[in-house]
Design a protein around this motif. Sequence first.
Motif, short mmCIF file in Angstrom:
data_model
loop_
_atom_site.label_atom_id
_atom_site.label_comp_id
_atom_site.label_asym_id
_atom_site.label_seq_id
_atom_site.Cartn_x
_atom_site.Cartn_y
_atom_site.Cartn_z
N MET A 180 34.59 34.17 56.26
CA MET A 180 34.46 32.73 56.10
C MET A 180 35.61 32.17 55.26
SD MET A 180 31.41 32.87 53.30
CE MET A 180 31.44 31.24 52.65
N VAL A 221 37.15 30.17 52.32
CA VAL A 221 36.75 29.71 50.99
C VAL A 221 37.98 29.04 50.37
CG1 VAL A 221 35.87 30.37 48.72
CG2 VAL A 221 35.15 31.65 50.74
N PRO A 222 37.92 27.73 50.10
CA PRO A 222 39.11 27.09 49.54
C PRO A 222 39.38 27.56 48.11
CG PRO A 222 37.29 25.51 49.74
CD PRO A 222 36.81 26.79 50.32
N CYS A 223 40.66 27.49 47.70
CA CYS A 223 41.06 27.83 46.34
C CYS A 223 40.62 26.72 45.42
CB CYS A 223 42.59 27.84 46.19
SG CYS A 223 43.37 29.27 46.86
N TYR A 244 41.01 31.45 50.93
CA TYR A 244 40.84 32.84 51.32
C TYR A 244 39.99 32.92 52.58
CZ TYR A 244 42.01 33.08 46.39
OH TYR A 244 42.62 32.89 45.17
N TYR A 247 37.38 35.18 53.49
CA TYR A 247 36.57 36.26 52.90
C TYR A 247 35.72 36.92 53.97
CZ TYR A 247 33.71 38.74 49.51
OH TYR A 247 33.08 39.72 48.78
N ASP A 295 33.93 40.92 55.52
CA ASP A 295 33.67 42.35 55.33
C ASP A 295 34.32 43.18 56.45
OD1 ASP A 295 30.38 42.80 56.88
OD2 ASP A 295 32.02 41.46 57.38
N ILE A 348 44.65 38.62 47.91
CA ILE A 348 43.71 39.56 48.53
C ILE A 348 44.12 39.82 49.98
CG2 ILE A 348 41.90 38.75 46.97
CD1 ILE A 348 40.54 37.49 49.49
#
Lengths: 288, 266
Positions: free
Chosen positions: B1, B3-5, B47, B49, B51, B74
């Motif tokens: 998903m 995810v904004p900084c 990001y 993110y 798995d 990352i």
Amino acid sequence: MATFFGEVVAAPSRAGVDEEEEVAGEREETPEDREIRRELEKKREVHILWSSKLSASTGSFTDEQFPCSKFILAIGHNSVAFLSSFVLNSGCWEAAGSVKLWNEWCRTSNTTSVLPTDAFCLFYKLISDPTVLLCQCNCYVAEDQQYQWLEKVFGCMREEDLQVTILSTCPLTDYKTPESTLTLPSPFLKALKTKDFKETTCCPLLEQPNIVQGLPAAVLSYCQVWQIPAVLYQCYTDVIKLDTVTIEAFKPVLSSKNLKSLVKDMSKSAEILKKLVTTNEIHNNIYT
Amino acid sequence: MFVPCGSSAPPDFEGFTLLLPAVSVGNVGQLAVDLVIFTLDMPKVGYFYTDCLVPMVGNNPYATAEENSTELSINAEVYSLPSKKLVVLQIRSPFVRNKYRSFCQTLLSWVKSSRCAKVILLSSSHAYQCDDQQLHGTPLRYLLSPAIQKTAGELMQRLNWKEMEKVAAYPGVNDTDMVLRIPGGGITTLLFSESCSNGIQMAVLLKFCSEGDNIPDALALVNYLNEWLQLVKSEQNSAAPATPSQWKIPHSWRLLFGSGLPPALF
């Protein structure tokens, strides 16, 4: 690709999807395939058993979150031995839980009285402040289990100004430097921190092009994305087994804000350390 | 998903071009994306993110000074340049076993929800699988999904680009069934076929190459991309490709083949 012994070995693919997987993926998954995949996934599930949340009547753990202000995680036998000798020795900690997992490399043991050679992943909480949680992870958490481990451990925490400290080790040969690694004085510590970690680190930061992988990377990535202050102290060492020199290389970390208040009595540390290393040598001997 | 900084409002990618690499032979797509991000000095906006990718962290691979060298990076991050309506997803590690399908689904649903105008996938394929025809001429190829044919098809003709050839599904047995095969291309075929079935405007730009020092391959691929997107001005005239010096090499490309050698070896 043939090895020195003449057998043919498929080289790992940089493409991330190897030929076998690609071919397998091209055909439709049958119900039997799905069943096998589900069974394998079930076998590889990560379970966390929180002892303090054990319900007396049903013996099952609750879904309640517990408040956590400090999380200290040691990964690998040298980091684990460091925390055992310098932090856990004070007698102010009690067992809080354990991780049960299986993969091709290890199966974690269920007991809390473990040997340095056992595979285990145990949690301890500080008796005087139960929001301080410590984890000794002396088992290999496989790639496909790391995310699960993370979600289950952090999912149980109700973050209250949470600060995370991770200790881990890495082979010296993984360190990239313009000079040869043979000439580097080892062991040495390097740090990586998330954007929200504002304190100074106890050692220099890890320079590019060096990277960190495995469970330490998974935890640090999680903290970076979800804006949790976290720091990783990685010790580069040329000794694979449990080793006092490597363990003592972590000593600068004892002066960090998160660990300073947890170190009570250093006088017994040397003795505990010697005992741990000797026990490990005895149990690692192929003749016993 | 995604995810904004930071805590600012999530960025809006509607109408943007999404550029991303396939983790493929020689890591050429990923190297090319590194060149784009570093040369255009694209700021990180979030990001991805997941798995599905093997975790990894390191300090800022695009650091230019002491001050910005300590920002943690990352395995999957998003960079954006609104002035060029460009959003870039960089992927830095391979897939966790059996998770590549799940990643494709997550990625395509993000593409749809963020309403990107088009997706450009940079990839590569094993040079040793080239047939006699492919060994001659340019090693660069393109593919267009049906949804993007209308807008980009004509440009491809004008640029005189070569479309990726299909191969026989059962070579030697039957030459009528032709399929798309991109050996060593990672998730390229899957992403492309899913985009075709879902009406997503996707273009694939790839290069035939082998594992080794893939920096020249990355420069060739990024120049190929530049012929279309004109991200960087070519020095002499518009027909000549941008010279290597116009693409800035990030410091994270140092020591690609390991540490220095021990002096005692000699």
